[in-house]
Design a protein around this motif. Sequence first.
Motif, PDB file in Angstrom:
ATOM      1  N   ASP A  18      64.427  42.065  21.013  1.00 59.67           N
ATOM      2  CA  ASP A  18      66.190  42.124  21.621  1.00 59.67           C
ATOM      3  C   ASP A  18      66.282  43.497  22.190  1.00 59.67           C
ATOM      4  O   ASP A  18      67.572  43.587  22.939  1.00 59.67           O
ATOM      5  CB  ASP A  18      66.798  42.097  20.272  1.00 59.67           C
ATOM      6  N   ALA A  19      65.607  44.575  22.158  1.00 62.52           N
ATOM      7  CA  ALA A  19      65.454  45.618  22.697  1.00 62.52           C
ATOM      8  C   ALA A  19      65.565  45.583  23.987  1.00 62.52           C
ATOM      9  O   ALA A  19      64.859  44.580  24.616  1.00 62.52           O
ATOM     10  CB  ALA A  19      64.708  46.746  22.220  1.00 62.52           C
ATOM     11  N   HIS A  20      65.850  46.837  25.011  1.00 65.89           N
ATOM     12  CA  HIS A  20      65.593  46.758  26.377  1.00 65.89           C
ATOM     13  C   HIS A  20      64.082  46.491  26.873  1.00 65.89           C
ATOM     14  O   HIS A  20      63.831  45.848  27.666  1.00 65.89           O
ATOM     15  CB  HIS A  20      66.431  47.983  27.020  1.00 65.89           C
ATOM     16  N   ARG A  21      63.439  47.282  25.832  1.00 60.39           N
ATOM     17  CA  ARG A  21      62.013  47.252  26.064  1.00 60.39           C
ATOM     18  C   ARG A  21      61.272  46.761  24.701  1.00 60.39           C
ATOM     19  O   ARG A  21      61.502  47.261  23.867  1.00 60.39           O
ATOM     20  CB  ARG A  21      61.329  48.730  26.315  1.00 60.39           C
ATOM     21  N   PRO A  22      60.753  45.538  24.740  1.00 56.06           N
ATOM     22  CA  PRO A  22      60.250  44.897  23.487  1.00 56.06           C
ATOM     23  C   PRO A  22      59.092  45.938  22.944  1.00 56.06           C
ATOM     24  O   PRO A  22      58.449  46.411  23.687  1.00 56.06           O
ATOM     25  CB  PRO A  22      59.786  43.518  24.120  1.00 56.06           C
ATOM     26  N   PHE A  23      59.127  45.962  21.767  1.00 57.43           N
ATOM     27  CA  PHE A  23      58.261  46.706  21.207  1.00 57.43           C
ATOM     28  C   PHE A  23      57.753  46.191  19.812  1.00 57.43           C
ATOM     29  O   PHE A  23      58.402  45.182  19.433  1.00 57.43           O
ATOM     30  CB  PHE A  23      58.836  48.156  20.866  1.00 57.43           C
ATOM     31  N   THR A  24      56.653  46.812  19.117  1.00 52.66           N
ATOM     32  CA  THR A  24      56.058  46.156  17.925  1.00 52.66           C
ATOM     33  C   THR A  24      56.303  47.284  16.851  1.00 52.66           C
ATOM     34  O   THR A  24      55.707  48.214  17.056  1.00 52.66           O
ATOM     35  CB  THR A  24      54.539  45.732  17.937  1.00 52.66           C
ATOM     36  N   ILE A  25      56.608  46.230  15.533  1.00 51.67           N
ATOM     37  CA  ILE A  25      56.628  47.509  14.491  1.00 51.67           C
ATOM     38  C   ILE A  25      55.843  47.012  13.359  1.00 51.67           C
ATOM     39  O   ILE A  25      55.597  45.585  13.324  1.00 51.67           O
ATOM     40  CB  ILE A  25      58.292  47.662  13.948  1.00 51.67           C
ATOM     41  N   LEU A  26      55.575  47.712  12.417  1.00 50.50           N
ATOM     42  CA  LEU A  26      54.660  47.395  11.227  1.00 50.50           C
ATOM     43  C   LEU A  26      55.456  47.218  10.120  1.00 50.50           C
ATOM     44  O   LEU A  26      56.307  48.199   9.841  1.00 50.50           O
ATOM     45  CB  LEU A  26      53.637  48.238  10.984  1.00 50.50           C
ATOM     46  N   VAL A  27      55.681  45.762   9.495  1.00 47.91           N
ATOM     47  CA  VAL A  27      56.516  45.685   8.330  1.00 47.91           C
ATOM     48  C   VAL A  27      55.510  45.330   7.088  1.00 47.91           C
ATOM     49  O   VAL A  27      54.733  44.326   7.142  1.00 47.91           O
ATOM     50  CB  VAL A  27      57.595  44.540   8.719  1.00 47.91           C
ATOM     51  N   PRO A  28      55.841  45.983   6.146  1.00 48.33           N
ATOM     52  CA  PRO A  28      54.979  45.630   4.835  1.00 48.33           C
ATOM     53  C   PRO A  28      55.544  44.186   4.414  1.00 48.33           C
ATOM     54  O   PRO A  28      56.721  43.935   4.349  1.00 48.33           O
ATOM     55  CB  PRO A  28      55.259  46.662   3.765  1.00 48.33           C
ATOM     56  N   ASN A  29      54.546  43.391   3.817  1.00 52.91           N
ATOM     57  CA  ASN A  29      54.858  41.945   3.533  1.00 52.91           C
ATOM     58  C   ASN A  29      54.950  42.123   1.867  1.00 52.91           C
ATOM     59  O   ASN A  29      54.061  41.820   1.404  1.00 52.91           O
ATOM     60  CB  ASN A  29      54.001  41.138   3.792  1.00 52.91           C
ATOM     61  N   VAL A  30      56.131  42.231   1.272  1.00 50.00           N
ATOM     62  CA  VAL A  30      56.550  42.556   0.077  1.00 50.00           C
ATOM     63  C   VAL A  30      57.556  41.643  -0.405  1.00 50.00           C
ATOM     64  O   VAL A  30      58.458  41.148   0.357  1.00 50.00           O
ATOM     65  CB  VAL A  30      56.916  44.027  -0.460  1.00 50.00           C
ATOM     66  N   GLY A  31      57.635  41.383  -1.671  1.00 48.75           N
ATOM     67  CA  GLY A  31      58.923  40.676  -2.434  1.00 48.75           C
ATOM     68  C   GLY A  31      58.478  39.250  -2.642  1.00 48.75           C
ATOM     69  O   GLY A  31      58.406  38.983  -4.032  1.00 48.75           O
TER      70      GLY A  31
END
Length: 579
Positions: free
Chosen positions: A301-314
């Motif tokens: 959705d951002a002007h420049r697409p980027f990748t983030i690291l998300v912990p898989n918890v819950g």
Amino acid sequence: MIFRTKNGALTLSSNLFKTLTSFLNSSPFSSIPKPNFSTPRRPASLIVPPPPPTTTTSRTVSSSDFNTICSLLISSQPHQTTTNIDDLLKGFEEKLNSNLVLQILMNYRQLGRIKTLEFFAWAGMQMGFQFDDCVVEYMADFLGRRKLFDDIKCLLVTVFLHKGRVSCRTFSICIRFLGRQGRVREALCLFQEMESQFRCKPDNLVYNNMLYVLCKKERSEELIDFALMIFRRIELPDTYSYSNILVGLCKFGRFETALDVFGEMGRAGLVPTRSAVNFLIGQLCSLSAKEGAVEKVRVKDAHRPFTILVPNVGANSGAVQPAVAVFWAVHEMGLLPSTFVIKQLISELCRLGKMEEAVKLLKLVEGRKLSCVEEGYSIVIQALCEHRLVEEASHLFGRMLSQGMKPKLVIYNSVISMLCKLGNLDDAKRVFEIMNKKRCLPDNFTYSALILAYGEARNWEDAYGLLIEMLGLGLSPHFHTYSLVDKLLRDNAKLDLLFKLERKLDSQILQKLCKAGELGAAYEKLKSLLEKGFYPPVYIKDAFEHAFKKSGKLKMARELLQKIDNDCKPDETEIRSSE
């Protein structure tokens, strides 16, 4: 094969029934609606009871009739027409019965596929396809093994049109072979038309094979709900019914439903298959392993697409507890999963720090004398060392030795590293001595852990001795390890030992360069050593000469080798004069 034309009429182009076209066209059953295998429909709610089995009068098979028919078929030319087969087997029409037909069909290795199929078509025309179940089942298996699925459909249609009996076992054979080849939709269509078109109520064997296809062979998730609906239709599910649906539910992530089904199975007093237990526990362990794992998420959705690291918890929290519960439940039933799954469960418990449960599981494995005992010890001891539980790790390590097991290098390294970090150098040295007695060669990690520990204790003698021993084995120390010993020797004014250590290290580096074939680097290294006044040992000099000679560059190395010979002669003279 059997095709349906635009007007709905059946046309036959099968190897099996190509001789029956004229017979079927004149058949009084040709007006009966034919089953349609092309479009799946929902199963009919009205259950039509199957007709009573129609079997021919069992008669003793005459060996002379069997041998004569087989001999005539073998000696005949291939691709005989129906008329020729009628002439060839004239006089045997009245002698035909299901037992004789089955024995001749089972002699397919001598007859060949084509003659076997032609004989079955001829025998069917003579007997009106009023075979015993065993004959139709054998032919379904015969065609399925050869992937002649259009002939299988033609077999079912022909037998049904002539008021022959198609048993549940025949349907289960067809469904299983279709599923094995990935033709899941066709298998499902045949299952759905089993009652509505063939008037045959499925039994557990049919249900189980249909569940096998939907749960183990189907790759998409869209049919798992239909498989669960089929499972609920079974009046008395058996072991294989439960096991198949368990695998399917776990395969597509329906773990809560799978655990409910497992509970129902236990209350029914049934034991799942070992493969189903392996799949259930293994998938639960894999789900638990994802806890805390980091996944990459793409933000677009951002002007420049980027990748983030998300912990898989819950969502996956506590997934290992049901796996442990399933393990002990099947253990009480007298069943254990495979050693691979047991190791997977122990590893996951150790990763989560549930050491008591892991040790309890290990004791069970040891009591059963399973092949994964040593690997289980290795996993648990490493985890105990990581958590610095000295007493527990020492107890298991001692028990492992007392049982005659041979710990692997990774276990020795874990125990030594733990003891060194806690400052128990005497115990670490004792484990290192045991390691040498057991003829387990140490590696860089072993020596580095001990040297760093002795360095922190300011014990330069043991640190220096271990480093020299390490270099003698051809191991290269880490920069920090060497720097630590170097500093200790300088602080204690042991310059002679420092000089010896440097020569030892330089000699080893030169030897490795020669072995690796890096002649340019080896040449420069030896040249720098000679400039410093360092002369390598004889075995290093020989290795240097051999490497250059092997590559045809001995002339290039002559200068340095001659310099070593010339410079060493005065030293020998000085040594004699000093004596």
